[in-house]
Design an enzyme around this catalytic site. Structure first.
Site, PDB file in Angstrom:
ATOM      1  N   CYS A 350      32.591 -47.721 -37.878  1.00  0.00           N
ATOM      2  CA  CYS A 350      34.072 -47.859 -37.106  1.00  0.00           C
ATOM      3  C   CYS A 350      34.045 -48.820 -36.057  1.00  0.00           C
ATOM      4  CB  CYS A 350      34.429 -46.335 -36.763  1.00  0.00           C
ATOM      5  SG  CYS A 350      35.972 -46.289 -35.886  1.00  0.00           S
ATOM      6  N   TYR A 379      13.250 -57.129 -39.199  1.00  0.00           N
ATOM      7  CA  TYR A 379      14.253 -56.786 -38.272  1.00  0.00           C
ATOM      8  C   TYR A 379      15.192 -55.985 -38.875  1.00  0.00           C
ATOM      9  CZ  TYR A 379      11.131 -59.674 -35.535  1.00  0.00           C
ATOM     10  OH  TYR A 379      10.104 -60.443 -34.970  1.00  0.00           O
TER      11      TYR A 379
HETATM   12  N1  LLP Z   1       5.000 -62.233 -30.727  1.00  0.00           N
HETATM   13  C1  LLP Z   1       5.788 -61.646 -29.675  1.00  0.00           C
HETATM   14  C2  LLP Z   1       5.421 -61.517 -28.460  1.00  0.00           C
HETATM   15  C3  LLP Z   1       7.202 -61.523 -29.953  1.00  0.00           C
HETATM   16  O1  LLP Z   1       7.968 -61.006 -29.102  1.00  0.00           O
HETATM   17  C4  LLP Z   1       7.798 -61.773 -31.637  1.00  0.00           C
HETATM   18  C5  LLP Z   1       9.103 -61.471 -31.771  1.00  0.00           C
HETATM   19  C6  LLP Z   1       6.720 -62.146 -32.460  1.00  0.00           C
HETATM   20  C7  LLP Z   1       5.589 -62.309 -31.926  1.00  0.00           C
HETATM   21  C8  LLP Z   1       7.337 -62.431 -33.925  1.00  0.00           C
HETATM   22  O2  LLP Z   1       8.140 -63.404 -33.890  1.00  0.00           O
HETATM   23  P1  LLP Z   1       8.440 -63.897 -35.373  1.00  0.00           P
HETATM   24  O3  LLP Z   1       7.390 -64.326 -36.368  1.00  0.00           O
HETATM   25  O4  LLP Z   1       8.963 -62.541 -36.093  1.00  0.00           O
HETATM   26  O5  LLP Z   1       9.572 -65.025 -35.241  1.00  0.00           O
HETATM   27  N2  LLP Z   1      15.460 -58.975 -33.845  1.00  0.00           N
HETATM   28  C9  LLP Z   1      15.488 -60.503 -33.813  1.00  0.00           C
HETATM   29  C10 LLP Z   1      14.136 -61.208 -33.573  1.00  0.00           C
HETATM   30  C11 LLP Z   1      13.383 -60.675 -32.172  1.00  0.00           C
HETATM   31  C12 LLP Z   1      12.021 -61.157 -32.086  1.00  0.00           C
HETATM   32  C13 LLP Z   1      11.390 -60.356 -31.079  1.00  0.00           C
HETATM   33  N3  LLP Z   1       9.889 -61.201 -30.945  1.00  0.00           N
HETATM   34  C14 LLP Z   1      15.973 -60.972 -35.169  1.00  0.00           C
HETATM   35  O6  LLP Z   1      16.282 -60.255 -36.091  1.00  0.00           O
HETATM   36  O7  LLP Z   1      15.822 -62.155 -35.544  1.00  0.00           O
END
Ligand code: LLP
Length: 426
Positions: A350, A379
């Protein structure tokens, strides 16, 4: 149908196939909404990433998908873990990830979390001088010494959604480079902590490589200052992650990333006469394209636009609503039909913002068709909720064409779990 780089997806008799399993059969057997994860794809993604950085340690970012089975698969592959909370640490240890390969991150850790880090023997990425002092006190009271890194905020601006850029000057994460020397000097003077590394992470879903090069240079500038001014030689340099994936279009590969950052890292380390370990923390790259979300069409409505209403909304996939992010949407039972209609795919929540995909060209959609939302492994379920009194989806893991349930569908009781009516109201 062109699946791009998603070699684990295919088509048979007009049906979507994932990891050898027929999506229509999976939905029939297990119901919808259903997250389907391909084990082989996650393993191959991890191996591809690790192979691009043969001398580095790879710590999987558990926040992307903290399911215990995924953590177990990655533990088997030899991954370490980046954890951001006590709950993620609990799950990573349970899955068999070695404590000496876990980095406990977080910008506002509680004393209880610091005590847990201390007890379990993991390393901590310290995000503020306050946290340093709290950790030193907790560790020395327990007669322990915790190995630490400091999280740097390098003030690098990647092109990504502002909500997932983490290394900007205005971002809440990390400590400015100008304060680094004082932080390490204080850490060296304290009992209970031993500074052995440095850490940063500039953001997520980054599709250009120059911000990584800039970040690597700034990190090595700090490593150099620490060596020259404090005679401190670090054991590891952890640069987080952020490598984007091709939700639409193209994305750089881990090898492209390695080609940009490894020369800077190795040349600078060599010039200083040190050889710290490089650590990376990929989340999205490892699991992102490894799962799809299957949902059934409840209604097709011709209004000012033509809406396809499905049984999953932002309760199960928040990314389109929160970041306006793009996920490929396909009609999983009509892959052999011509995409000659335009639809906006919406969830049952909603809220007007509950839009999964806008103005997409699809074959003619009817009630009870099966919609697959691609690249939902990172995510996706991890950010789900029970908003609007909706039970969360079930999950299956596919391996060699066989599916096993790795999360049962929630019940009405699950919606009320932990709640109570005070007896005086009965
Ligand atoms: N290391 C740290 C300290 C982080 O904060 C993150 C992600 C990663 C590694 C991993 O990053 P990646 O390889 O996944 O880009 N919810 C958001 C993404 C938030 C990411 C937070 N930190 C989305 O759905 O796009």
């Amino acid at each position: 149908m062109d699946f791009g780089t998603r070699e684990h997806l295919g088509e048979k008799n007009g049906h979507l196939i994932i990891g050898g399993a027929d999506a229509v059969e999976l939905a029939r057997k297990h119901g919808t909404p259903l997250y389907v994860t391909d084990e082989t794809r996650i393993r191959s993604n991890y191996r591809r990433f690790a192979a691009a950085f043969p001398n580095a340690d790879v710590y999987y970012a558990a926040k992307a998908n903290g399911h215990i089975a995924i953590l177990r698969i990655l533990a088997q592959e030899g991954a370490g873990a980046d954890v951001f909370s006590d709950g993620e640490l609990y799950a990573a240890l349970l899955a068999g990830i070695r404590p000496d390969r876990i980095l406990f991150n977080g910008n506002a850790k509680t004393d209880a979390e610091l005590a847990m880090a201390c007890e379990t023997g993991v390393r901590v990425s310290v995000d503020s001088p306050d946290e340093l002092r709290a950790l030193a006190r907790i560790a020395s009271d327990a007669d322990r010494e915790v190995e630490i890194a400091f999280r740097v905020n390098p003030d690098v601006s990647p092109t990504t959604h502002p909500k997932i850029a983490t290394g900007l000057a205005q971002s809440k994460f990390g400590i400015p480079p100008t304060q680094m020397l004082a932080c390490y000097a204080e850490a060296l003077s304290l009992e209970g902590v031993r500074p052995v590394g440095i850490h940063c992470h500039i953001g997520s879903q980054i599709l250009e490589l120059s911000p990584f090069a800039e970040m690597m240079t700034r990190m090595m500038d700090i490593v150099e200052t620490l060596k020259n001014d404090l005679e401190l030689e670090l054991d590891f340099v952890d640069i987080g992650s952020g490598l984007g994936i091709p939700y639409a279009g193209t994305a750089p590969t881990p090898i492209d990333l390695a080609n940009v950052i490894l020369p800077i890292f190795t040349e600078r380390a060599h010039a200083l006469g040190i050889c710290p370990k490089l650590v990376l923390e990929p989340g999205r790259y490892v699991v992102g394209d490894g799962a799809i979300l299957l949902c059934a069409v409840s209604t097709v409505k011709e209004a000012h636009s033509t809406f396809v209403g499905v049984d999953a909304g932002f309760n199960l996939l928040l990314r389109p609503t929160l970041y306006e992010s793009y996920h490929e949407v396909i009609v999983a039972n009509k892959l052999d039909e011509t995409p000659d209609h335009v639809y906006t795919v919406v969830g049952p929540i909603c809220e007007s913002g509950d839009i999964l995909a806008r103005d997409r060209r699809l074959p003619r959609v009817e009630k009870d068709d099966l919609i697959a939302i691609l690249d939902t492994g990172a995510y996706g379920f991890a950010m789900s909720s029970q908003y609007n009194g909706r039970a969360r989806a079930s999950e299956v893991l596919v391996s060699a064409g066989e599916a096993e349930i790795i999360r049962r569908r929630e019940t009405y009781e699950d919606l009320l779990i932990g709640q109570r009516i005070p007896p005086r109201l009965l």
